[in-house]
Design a protein around this motif. Structure first.
Motif, PDB file in Angstrom:
ATOM      1  N   THR A   1       8.207   9.177  49.148  1.00 46.31           N
ATOM      2  CA  THR A   1       9.453   8.904  48.663  1.00 46.31           C
ATOM      3  C   THR A   1       8.960   7.531  48.195  1.00 46.31           C
ATOM      4  N   SER A   2       8.514   6.529  48.807  1.00 45.93           N
ATOM      5  CA  SER A   2       8.408   5.699  48.927  1.00 45.93           C
ATOM      6  C   SER A   2       7.743   5.000  47.767  1.00 45.93           C
ATOM      7  N   LEU A   3       6.850   6.126  47.130  1.00 45.02           N
ATOM      8  CA  LEU A   3       5.606   5.488  45.805  1.00 45.02           C
ATOM      9  C   LEU A   3       7.036   6.079  44.629  1.00 45.02           C
ATOM     10  N   GLN A   4       7.721   7.047  44.837  1.00 41.25           N
ATOM     11  CA  GLN A   4       8.593   7.453  43.577  1.00 41.25           C
ATOM     12  C   GLN A   4       9.852   6.785  43.765  1.00 41.25           C
TER      13      GLN A   4
ATOM     14  N   ILE B   1      -9.237   9.965  47.478  1.00 40.22           N
ATOM     15  CA  ILE B   1      -8.581  11.386  46.508  1.00 40.22           C
ATOM     16  C   ILE B   1      -8.469  12.319  47.658  1.00 40.22           C
ATOM     17  N   THR B   2      -8.570  12.979  47.722  1.00 40.00           N
ATOM     18  CA  THR B   2      -8.252  14.334  49.012  1.00 40.00           C
ATOM     19  C   THR B   2      -6.929  14.288  48.979  1.00 40.00           C
ATOM     20  N   ASP B   3      -6.940  13.254  49.906  1.00 37.11           N
ATOM     21  CA  ASP B   3      -5.378  12.256  50.376  1.00 37.11           C
ATOM     22  C   ASP B   3      -4.270  11.682  49.599  1.00 37.11           C
ATOM     23  N   ILE B   4      -4.957  11.939  48.557  1.00 36.23           N
ATOM     24  CA  ILE B   4      -3.796  11.439  47.282  1.00 36.23           C
ATOM     25  C   ILE B   4      -3.320  12.409  46.469  1.00 36.23           C
ATOM     26  N   MET B   5      -4.507  13.333  46.681  1.00 41.99           N
ATOM     27  CA  MET B   5      -3.965  14.546  45.726  1.00 41.99           C
ATOM     28  C   MET B   5      -3.440  16.059  46.730  1.00 41.99           C
ATOM     29  N   GLY B   6      -3.544  15.836  47.940  1.00 46.74           N
ATOM     30  CA  GLY B   6      -3.200  16.605  48.959  1.00 46.74           C
ATOM     31  C   GLY B   6      -1.960  16.532  48.962  1.00 46.74           C
ATOM     32  N   MET B   7      -1.330  15.350  49.018  1.00 44.67           N
ATOM     33  CA  MET B   7       0.170  14.652  49.027  1.00 44.67           C
ATOM     34  C   MET B   7       0.790  14.095  47.803  1.00 44.67           C
ATOM     35  N   ARG B   8       0.146  15.189  46.938  1.00 39.95           N
ATOM     36  CA  ARG B   8       0.605  15.117  45.750  1.00 39.95           C
ATOM     37  C   ARG B   8       1.110  14.555  44.947  1.00 39.95           C
ATOM     38  N   PHE B   9       0.875  12.730  44.932  1.00 39.67           N
ATOM     39  CA  PHE B   9       1.089  11.877  45.050  1.00 39.67           C
ATOM     40  C   PHE B   9       1.746  11.001  43.343  1.00 39.67           C
TER      41      PHE B   9
ATOM     42  N   ASP C   1       2.417  12.754  41.002  1.00 43.44           N
ATOM     43  CA  ASP C   1       4.009  13.621  40.949  1.00 43.44           C
ATOM     44  C   ASP C   1       5.482  12.586  41.275  1.00 43.44           C
ATOM     45  N   ALA C   2       4.974  11.271  42.719  1.00 39.63           N
ATOM     46  CA  ALA C   2       5.540   9.817  42.516  1.00 39.63           C
ATOM     47  C   ALA C   2       4.926   9.061  42.371  1.00 39.63           C
ATOM     48  N   GLY C   3       4.155   9.338  41.056  1.00 39.29           N
ATOM     49  CA  GLY C   3       4.119   8.230  39.390  1.00 39.29           C
ATOM     50  C   GLY C   3       2.595   7.949  40.010  1.00 39.29           C
ATOM     51  N   LEU C   4       1.854   7.788  40.683  1.00 40.91           N
ATOM     52  CA  LEU C   4       0.170   6.812  40.598  1.00 40.91           C
ATOM     53  C   LEU C   4      -0.710   7.813  39.848  1.00 40.91           C
ATOM     54  N   GLN C   5      -0.882   7.213  38.907  1.00 41.24           N
ATOM     55  CA  GLN C   5      -0.951   7.465  38.176  1.00 41.24           C
ATOM     56  C   GLN C   5      -2.420   6.737  37.715  1.00 41.24           C
ATOM     57  N   TYR C   6      -2.709   5.455  38.181  1.00 41.77           N
ATOM     58  CA  TYR C   6      -3.464   4.794  37.975  1.00 41.77           C
ATOM     59  C   TYR C   6      -4.641   4.513  38.994  1.00 41.77           C
ATOM     60  N   MET C   7      -5.508   4.904  38.825  1.00 46.43           N
ATOM     61  CA  MET C   7      -6.450   4.788  40.053  1.00 46.43           C
ATOM     62  C   MET C   7      -8.544   4.127  39.829  1.00 46.43           C
TER      63      MET C   7
END
Length: 353
Positions: free
Chosen positions: A204-207, A218-226, A228-234
């Protein structure tokens, strides 16, 4: 039968009976505040299977995944200390309030890759021996550090705003960190604004823009579906190894007989190896999914990595001067890294030549 043989036979029988009486059945309660898709769970399944089979059932392992026994690192570690929990796994951030020196695992750019990290974390290395001694001394023997595995690969910077190629690109970004001091010091050193946010609130904080980035695997990022909250640059800078510290109640371990102790120690080795392997496999699919979803994945050049390392240098001095036990554990870490790097070079050259 001669009397001396009878006495010897009786003594042997009594000794065997005594040994059998000492080898009591035990049940170990192990917990991880994660889920069944996590590397911690993979490790516990391997540990349970090995220990129960190798002990012929004299040791049973009960797994509690999630928050059944305790809801956060501090509460869980208290459970380990008082004996209501036998085994618990935590990141350095989750236990830094009790053992500040474990934050050494979060020092940036000290270990370059998996091979080096796994060598440094090998049982008997200067680093592991020092860390285990410090945990035991600090806890007064109530808590033992059994091993350190991995839980998610490497921490990388990811954000919702732009591609990050150099530290300058992080300037001003609000980056989520844990409450621990070291990750906040690192974020500041690289020009970003550290913003402590509880893990369950991060999506929600990212969103909503409360934070604009995070430092995760990366596994945590994808596992939490970040994404979808706008996290698009790594940016794959791999600034910190995501170490998982496996603790055990000291009194419980001491109560085991010698054979059971050996089986438990070997079980933690099996667990460690499973957690080393798990993120390597899972990250392949996770990176593919990130890019297929429109994510921008950037690998810094060697020159750019040098800029990140230079910008982070003040953190090493801060750690040694401000963290209890920081100087001692930093020396153990860096000396172990040097030893492992030299051995890897030797092994590599032996094959090349």
């Amino acid at each position: 039968m001669p009397k001396h043989l009878m006495r010897a036979t009786l003594a042997a029988l009594l000794a065997t009976t005594a040994i059998a009486a000492q080898a009591q059945d035990v049940t170990l309660r192990a917990t991880a505040n994660s889920n069944e898709n996590d590397e911690d769970y993979d490790g516990l399944v391997v540990f349970k299977n090995y220990v129960e089979q190798a002990s012929n059932g004299s040791i049973a392992v009960e797994l509690f995944i999630g928050t059944q026994l305790c809801s956060n690192g501090q509460e869980c570690m208290q459970g380990v200390a008082d004996g209501s929990i036998d085994i618990f796994v935590s990141t350095s951030g989750g236990t830094s309030g009790i053992f500040p020196f474990v934050q050494v695992l979060d020092l940036p750019y000290v270990m370059a890759d998996d091979r080096i990290a796994e060598g440094v974390l090998e049982a008997g290395s200067d680093f592991m021996t020092t860390m285990q001694d410090m945990v035991e001394q600090t806890s007064g023997g109530q808590i033992k550090l059994m091993t350190i595995g991995n839980t998610g690969g490497w921490r990388n910077f990811a954000n919702t705003q732009r591609r990050v190629e150099t530290p300058e690109d992080l300037a001003g970004l609000k980056i989520r960190t844990v409450v621990a001091d070291l990750p906040q010091e690192l974020t500041r050193a690289l020009g970003a604004a550290p913003t402590p946010i509880p893990w369950p609130e991060l999506f929600t904080s990212l969103q909503t823009g409360v934070v604009e980035g995070t430092k995760n695997g990366i596994t945590d990022i994808m596992g939490m579906r970040f994404p979808d909250a706008g996290l698009q640059y790594m940016t794959l800078d791999g600034h910190a190894y995501m170490g998982a510290l496996w603790f055990m109640n000291g009194e419980r371990f001491a109560s085991l007989d010698d054979l059971q102790k050996r089986i438990v120690v070997d079980g933690f080795y099996q667990l460690q190896q499973a957690t080393f392997a798990s993120p390597k496999r899972k990250s392949i699919e996770a990176y593919q999914a990130f890019q297929e979803g429109g994510g921008d994945l950037y690998v810094p050049t060697p020159e750019q990595m040098e800029l990140f390392s230079q910008a982070a240098e003040p953190v090493y001095e801060w750690f040694q001067q401000n963290v209890d036990g920081g100087a001692e554990i930093y020396e153990a870490m860096t000396s172990s890294v040097e030893t492992v790097e030299a051995e890897i070079d030797r092994q590599r050259q032996a094959v090349i030549e």
